[in-house]
Design a protein around this motif. Structure first.
Motif, PDB file in Angstrom:
ATOM      1  N   GLU A  16      14.577  26.534   2.323  1.00 25.41           N
ATOM      2  CA  GLU A  16      13.967  25.493   3.158  1.00 25.41           C
ATOM      3  C   GLU A  16      13.092  24.565   2.312  1.00 25.41           C
ATOM      4  O   GLU A  16      13.138  23.334   2.452  1.00 25.41           O
ATOM      5  CB  GLU A  16      13.128  26.151   4.255  1.00 25.41           C
ATOM      6  CG  GLU A  16      12.642  25.201   5.313  1.00 25.41           C
ATOM      7  CD  GLU A  16      11.832  25.924   6.401  1.00 25.41           C
ATOM      8  OE1 GLU A  16      10.809  25.338   6.793  1.00 25.41           O
ATOM      9  OE2 GLU A  16      12.228  27.029   6.821  1.00 25.41           O
ATOM     10  N   LEU A  17      12.291  25.131   1.410  1.00 27.95           N
ATOM     11  CA  LEU A  17      11.442  24.332   0.517  1.00 27.95           C
ATOM     12  C   LEU A  17      12.288  23.468  -0.425  1.00 27.95           C
ATOM     13  O   LEU A  17      11.960  22.310  -0.702  1.00 27.95           O
ATOM     14  CB  LEU A  17      10.502  25.227  -0.293  1.00 27.95           C
ATOM     15  CG  LEU A  17       9.297  25.761   0.435  1.00 27.95           C
ATOM     16  CD1 LEU A  17       8.534  26.752  -0.426  1.00 27.95           C
ATOM     17  CD2 LEU A  17       8.378  24.635   0.864  1.00 27.95           C
ATOM     18  N   THR A  18      13.373  23.991  -0.912  1.00 25.82           N
ATOM     19  CA  THR A  18      14.270  23.232  -1.801  1.00 25.82           C
ATOM     20  C   THR A  18      14.869  22.037  -1.058  1.00 25.82           C
ATOM     21  O   THR A  18      14.917  20.916  -1.574  1.00 25.82           O
ATOM     22  CB  THR A  18      15.385  24.146  -2.357  1.00 25.82           C
ATOM     23  OG1 THR A  18      14.798  25.238  -3.056  1.00 25.82           O
ATOM     24  CG2 THR A  18      16.312  23.389  -3.278  1.00 25.82           C
ATOM     25  N   GLN A  19      15.307  22.276   0.183  1.00 24.36           N
ATOM     26  CA  GLN A  19      15.868  21.178   0.992  1.00 24.36           C
ATOM     27  C   GLN A  19      14.800  20.130   1.296  1.00 24.36           C
ATOM     28  O   GLN A  19      15.059  18.929   1.240  1.00 24.36           O
ATOM     29  CB  GLN A  19      16.467  21.727   2.293  1.00 24.36           C
ATOM     30  CG  GLN A  19      17.762  22.462   2.097  1.00 24.36           C
ATOM     31  CD  GLN A  19      18.293  23.026   3.407  1.00 24.36           C
ATOM     32  OE1 GLN A  19      17.641  22.963   4.444  1.00 24.36           O
ATOM     33  NE2 GLN A  19      19.501  23.598   3.340  1.00 24.36           N
ATOM     34  N   LEU A  20      13.599  20.593   1.587  1.00 23.59           N
ATOM     35  CA  LEU A  20      12.488  19.677   1.842  1.00 23.59           C
ATOM     36  C   LEU A  20      12.166  18.856   0.590  1.00 23.59           C
ATOM     37  O   LEU A  20      11.963  17.652   0.659  1.00 23.59           O
ATOM     38  CB  LEU A  20      11.253  20.457   2.320  1.00 23.59           C
ATOM     39  CG  LEU A  20      10.029  19.624   2.695  1.00 23.59           C
ATOM     40  CD1 LEU A  20      10.344  18.655   3.828  1.00 23.59           C
ATOM     41  CD2 LEU A  20       8.872  20.547   3.106  1.00 23.59           C
ATOM     42  N   GLN A  21      12.166  19.545  -0.552  1.00 25.59           N
ATOM     43  CA  GLN A  21      11.904  18.851  -1.812  1.00 25.59           C
ATOM     44  C   GLN A  21      12.995  17.812  -2.083  1.00 25.59           C
ATOM     45  O   GLN A  21      12.701  16.693  -2.489  1.00 25.59           O
ATOM     46  CB  GLN A  21      11.823  19.857  -2.956  1.00 25.59           C
ATOM     47  CG  GLN A  21      11.459  19.233  -4.278  1.00 25.59           C
ATOM     48  CD  GLN A  21      11.383  20.262  -5.399  1.00 25.59           C
ATOM     49  OE1 GLN A  21      11.766  21.423  -5.234  1.00 25.59           O
ATOM     50  NE2 GLN A  21      10.883  19.834  -6.534  1.00 25.59           N
ATOM     51  N   GLU A  22      14.241  18.126  -1.863  1.00 24.00           N
ATOM     52  CA  GLU A  22      15.352  17.187  -2.069  1.00 24.00           C
ATOM     53  C   GLU A  22      15.245  16.004  -1.113  1.00 24.00           C
ATOM     54  O   GLU A  22      15.488  14.862  -1.501  1.00 24.00           O
ATOM     55  CB  GLU A  22      16.690  17.907  -1.908  1.00 24.00           C
ATOM     56  CG  GLU A  22      17.006  18.850  -3.039  1.00 24.00           C
ATOM     57  CD  GLU A  22      18.252  19.685  -2.774  1.00 24.00           C
ATOM     58  OE1 GLU A  22      18.874  19.551  -1.687  1.00 24.00           O
ATOM     59  OE2 GLU A  22      18.600  20.484  -3.665  1.00 24.00           O
ATOM     60  N   SER A  23      14.867  16.295   0.137  1.00 20.30           N
ATOM     61  CA  SER A  23      14.691  15.215   1.121  1.00 20.30           C
ATOM     62  C   SER A  23      13.569  14.279   0.711  1.00 20.30           C
ATOM     63  O   SER A  23      13.694  13.047   0.788  1.00 20.30           O
ATOM     64  CB  SER A  23      14.396  15.791   2.501  1.00 20.30           C
ATOM     65  OG  SER A  23      15.480  16.479   3.015  1.00 20.30           O
TER      66      SER A  23
END
Length: 178
Positions: free
Chosen positions: A7-14
Motif C-alpha cells: 500500500e505504501l509503495t502504491q501511494l509513493q508511486e501515485s
C-alpha cells in the motif's frame, strides 16, 4: 505487514506520478509566460517610426510625378527618402499620414496620398484671389516594406505650388501602433 508495504509503495508511486505531472505542467506554464515576456520585450524595444518633411523640390509637378519633399525635420526609423519622396515602412502597423499643400493664386490641384499605388486620401484646392493651403490625411494599416507617397492625381490641374516664409508644403507620418 506485507500488505501495508504494498500500500505504501502504491501511494509513493501515485505521489511520484502526481509530482511529475505537476512539475511538467508548471514547466510548461513557465515556458509560455517566458515566451510572452520575450514578445512584450521585443515590442518595447522597437524604435519609434515618424517623419516630417517639407520643401518641395519641383513646384510644378506633373500628373504621376511624385512630389518630393526634400528637407526632413525628423526621420525616426529612416523610412522617408528625401531623394525619391517615398516613405517605406520599416515595420508593419497602423500609421497616420498628413499632407499639407499650398498653391499660387489662381491655381488648382488634385493631390493624392498613395499606398503602394492606390489612392488612400485625396484633396482638391483652389482660390482665384488668394494663396491657398489645404491639409488632408489618413490612418491606414501598412505592411512592412509597403510604400507611401504624394502626387497629383489628375492631369486636369494647373498646379503651381507655393512655399515661402509663411507657407510650407509638408508630408508627415507616424507609426501609431504595431
Amino acid at each position: 505487514m506485507e500488505a501495508k508495504r504494498e500500500e505504501l509503495t502504491q501511494l509513493q508511486e501515485s505521489l511520484q506520478k502526481l509530482f511529475e505531472e505537476t512539475r511538467t505542467n508548471l514547466t510548461s506554464d513557465m515556458e509560455a509566460k517566458r515566451e510572452e515576456l520575450i514578445q512584450l520585450q521585443g515590442k518595447l524595444e522597437r524604435p519609434p517610426i515618424a517623419f516630417h518633411t517639407h520643401h518641395v523640390a519641383n513646384l510644378s509637378p506633373s500628373t504621376n510625378e511624385i512630389i518630393i519633399f526634400t528637407k526632413s525635420v525628423i526621420n525616426e526609423g529612416k523610412g522617408y527618402d528625401t531623394s525619391t519622396g517615398i516613405f517605406s515602412a520599416p515595420v508593419g502597423g497602423l500609421y497616420q499620414f498628413s499632407v499639407h499643400i499650398c498653391l499660387q493664386v489662381g491655381n488648382y490641384a488634385f493631390i493624392g496620398l498613395l499606398l503602394d499605388g492606390k489612392v488612400i486620401a485625396a484633396d482638391s484646392n483652389y482660390d482665384g484671389d488668394f494663396y491657398t493651403c489645404s491639409t488632408f490625411g489618413a490612418i491606414v494599416r501598412v505592411k512592412s516594406g509597403e510604400k507611401v507617397w504624394v502626387k497629383p492625381t489628375t492631369s486636369d490641374t494647373s498646379r503651381s505650388l507655393r512655399q515661402d516664409y509663411y507657407r510650407m508644403n509638408t508630408f508627415s507620418g507616424v507609426l501609431v501602433n504595431y
